[in-house]
Design an enzyme around this catalytic site. Structure first.
Site, PDB file in Angstrom:
ATOM      1  N   CYS A   2       0.845  -1.180   0.000  1.00 15.21           N
ATOM      2  CA  CYS A   2       0.000   0.000   0.000  1.00 15.21           C
ATOM      3  C   CYS A   2       0.884   1.234   0.000  1.00 15.21           C
ATOM      4  CB  CYS A   2      -0.894   0.014   1.225  1.00 15.21           C
ATOM      5  SG  CYS A   2      -1.751  -1.533   1.536  1.00 15.21           S
ATOM      6  N   LYS A 609       4.620  -3.269  -7.127  1.00 20.13           N
ATOM      7  CA  LYS A 609       6.047  -3.079  -7.386  1.00 20.13           C
ATOM      8  C   LYS A 609       6.884  -3.456  -6.176  1.00 20.13           C
ATOM      9  CE  LYS A 609       9.539  -1.522  -9.832  1.00 20.13           C
ATOM     10  NZ  LYS A 609       9.978  -2.273 -11.017  1.00 20.13           N
TER      11      LYS A 609
END
EC number: 2.6.1.16
Length: 614
Positions: A2, A609
């Site tokens: 997040c 990512k």
């Protein structure tokens, strides 16, 4: 996975926070939200969905920007507890809507805390673990504690991993934050101060950052930042180093490319060139020091693409330096391999972000057992750099696309340089041979520019469109070509959502050959060298069973043509270094197939990512 952002200062907070959250989109998310304080009232907006679609602001982004106030926190959520919907999106609040909290990580004892709070009359609206935090703070303040005191008490009760930021209407000039095993940085601005999960979020606003360490609490005001030890509350601000980030914020822009991934593929010549130029002296000194130690083995630990780079490094280190190397998936290292680690062990951990949870856990296990640890990362000041004995950097610049490209080739460049220097100091190659290897590596950027020429790229783009509907792909290779095949398969499955598997070509007869039939695409990595003849036989083998064969081969290779439907030519390079060149056409193939299938290659579904939870 997040993203957290906070700002307090002289400007309106919401637009700054939203812009920063957009710069964190590469981390992956399924919902977003912002909370601000204005004139003693908490304003909050959140929902499932994206902040941008096709590069344009969504309705959600536009609504978040309108929130008033000079202080606020924001969040992009990747669901771990509870479905991706408005109710579960962050920020979360207390019963009175006075406290707002955003959180990255996993609170392992949240059910126990929730039951305790419900018994005291607290009402919960979501299924998330995070929501216990504002209620814990609220309970503390009910009992007479200040916002700060209640926040500290709440943090001390949490088990698991977290980066947390909180604001409260009763103290509307401060953001409180804490960190344990989830990244968090403070940014020092001219007209306010910032919090963020990653430096790129705030880079256009400031290049002065302070990485926060585990077990620290941060007090952020518009004109002051204090950092405290969470247990003793000792002020450690003076001990923290302010880092100046040299990165050009324009690297966060697409600069005319349709996607970040294509831009980053084309940045590989410069990424490799910079890594070889800037890092060589460090790697030479490190090799000399390591050879002087009494080490018996080297473990490389990594995840995903970094794992494949580790496999490429294994071949180079064993072939050149004759030193044994095992490459272990980081999440598996802790369960078995750790038992073999001692003070005579080297552990090289590869993490593009420097924040990968499983890789950090492997480093901590290795440190606890007395190993000498080395990190290879792209991010200066990341957590991993502060937990190892030696650091190697890739100088690739920020990489935004979820699928790694330029950091992969830069990782190989760094580790090939280290392998050559280890071989030199072990006496396995002469000084003259070492310099010849370095000279070849220095030519790699030019080789990559050839691979990325428009003529070659156009051929691959056509191929991607032609075969976009083929549902099952196989990638095969031998020796150093096998990790190239693995990386090619990973790229294809990541961004095209087509099934792809990689196998050592010698394993075809042991099962995979049963799946080869008419029209099944097989991508063969056929670098020249000791395994070439056997690789050619494997290509004939799948071709005889009807496979559509796409071969990546040396530009001078004439034999492969008659056995392949398509040949992608690359410049000549030594077999030991071949992955750094042979992988790039496979990146392009995956990219163009993704685009042909109508998929955004920068943000593939379900992937992030930076994987900061285990």
């Amino acid at each position: 996975m997040c993203g957290i952002v906070g700002y307090t200062g002289e400007r309106d907070a919401a637009p700054i926070i939203v812009d920063s959250l957009v710069r964190l989109e590469y981390r992956g998310y399924d919902s977003a939200g912002v909370a601000t304080i204005h004139e003693g009232r908490l304003y909050l907006e959140k929902d499932a969905g994206k902040l941008t679609e096709g590069g344009e602001p969504t309705k959600l982004q536009r609504s978040l920007r309108k929130l008033p106030g000079k202080i606020g926190i924001g969040h992009t959520r990747w669901a771990t507890h509870g479905d991706p919907n408005r109710r579960n999106a962050h920020p979360h609040t207390d019963c009175r809507d006075e406290i707002a909290v955003v959180h990255n990580g996993i609170i392992e004892n949240f059910m126990q805390l929730r039951e305790e709070l419900e018994d005291k009359g607290h009402r919960f609206d979501s299924e998330t673990d995070t929501e216990v935090v504002p209620h814990l703070i609220e309970q503390g303040m009910k009992e007479g504690k200040s916002f700060f005191e209640a926040f500290v008490e709440a943090v001390r009760r949490l088990e698991g991993s977290y980066a947390i930021a909180a604001i409260c209407t009763r103290e509307p000039d401060v953001i409180l934050a804490a960190r344990k095993e989830s990244p968090l940085v403070v940014g020092l601005g001219d007209d306010g101060n910032f919090l963020a999960s990653d430096i790129p979020a705030i880079l256009p606003e400031t290049n002065r950052v302070i990485p926060i360490d585990d077990g620290e609490i941060v007090v952020v005001k518009r004109d002051e930042v204090r950092i405290l030890d969470a247990e003793t509350l000792e002020d450690v601000t003076e001990e923290k180093e302010v880092q100046i980030v040299e990165e050009d914020p324009h690297t966060l822009e697409r600069r005319g490319y349709p996607h970040f991934m294509l831009k980053e593929i084309h940045e590989q010549p410069e990424a490799v060139r910079n890594t070889l130029r800037i890092e060589r002296e460090n790697l030479m000194e490190m090799a000399e020091e390591l050879v002087g130690g009494d080490y018996t083995k080297l473990y490389i630990v990594a995840c995903g693409t970094s794992y494949h780079a580790g496999l490429g490094a294994k071949y180079a280190t064993e072939l050149l330096a004759k030193f044994p190397v095992d490459v272990v998936i980081a999440s598996e290292f802790r369960y078995v391999t750790k038992e073999l680690v001692d003070e005579n062990t080297l552990v090289l951990a590869i993490s593009q972000s420097g924040e990968t949870a499983d890789t950090l856990a492997a480093v901590r296990e290795a440190n606890a057992r007395g190993a000498t640890t080395i990190a290879l990362t792209n991010v200066v000041g990341s957590t991993i750099t502060r937990e190892v004995d030696h650091v190697m950097y890739t100088h690739a610049g920020f990489e935004k696309a979820v699928a790694a490209t330029k950091t992969y080739t830069a990782q190989l460049a760094a580790m090939y340089t280290l392998a050559v220097e280890l071989a030199r100091h072990f006496g396995e190659i002469t000084n003259k041979e070492a310099e010849e290897y370095h000279a070849e590596l220095n030519k790699v950027p030019e080789m990559l520019e050839e691979v990325l020429s428009w003529e070659r790229e156009r051929e691959i783009a056509v191929m991607g469109g032609r075969y976009k509907e083929r549902p099952n792909w196989f990638f095969i290779g031998r020796g150093p070509g096998y990790p190239t095949a693995m990386e090619g398969a990973l790229k294809l499955k990541e961004i095209t959502y087509q099934h792809a598997e990689a196998y050592p070509a010698g394993e075809l007869k042991h099962g995979p050959l049963a799946l080869i039939e008419e029209g099944v695409p097989v991508v063969a990595v056929a670098q020249p060298g000791g395994v070439y003849e056997k690789m050619l036989a494997n290509i004939e083998e799948v071709k005889a069973r009807g496979a559509t064969v796409i071969t990546v081969a040396d530009e001078k290779d004439e034999a492969v043509e008659e056995h392949s439907d398509h040949v992608i030519r690359v410049p000549s390079i030594s077999e030991v270094f071949s992955p750094i060149v042979y992988t790039v056409p496979l990146q392009l193939l995956a990219y163009y197939m993704s685009v042909a299938r109508g998929i955004d290659p920068d943000y593939p579904r379900n992937l992030a990512k930076s994987v900061t939870v285990e």
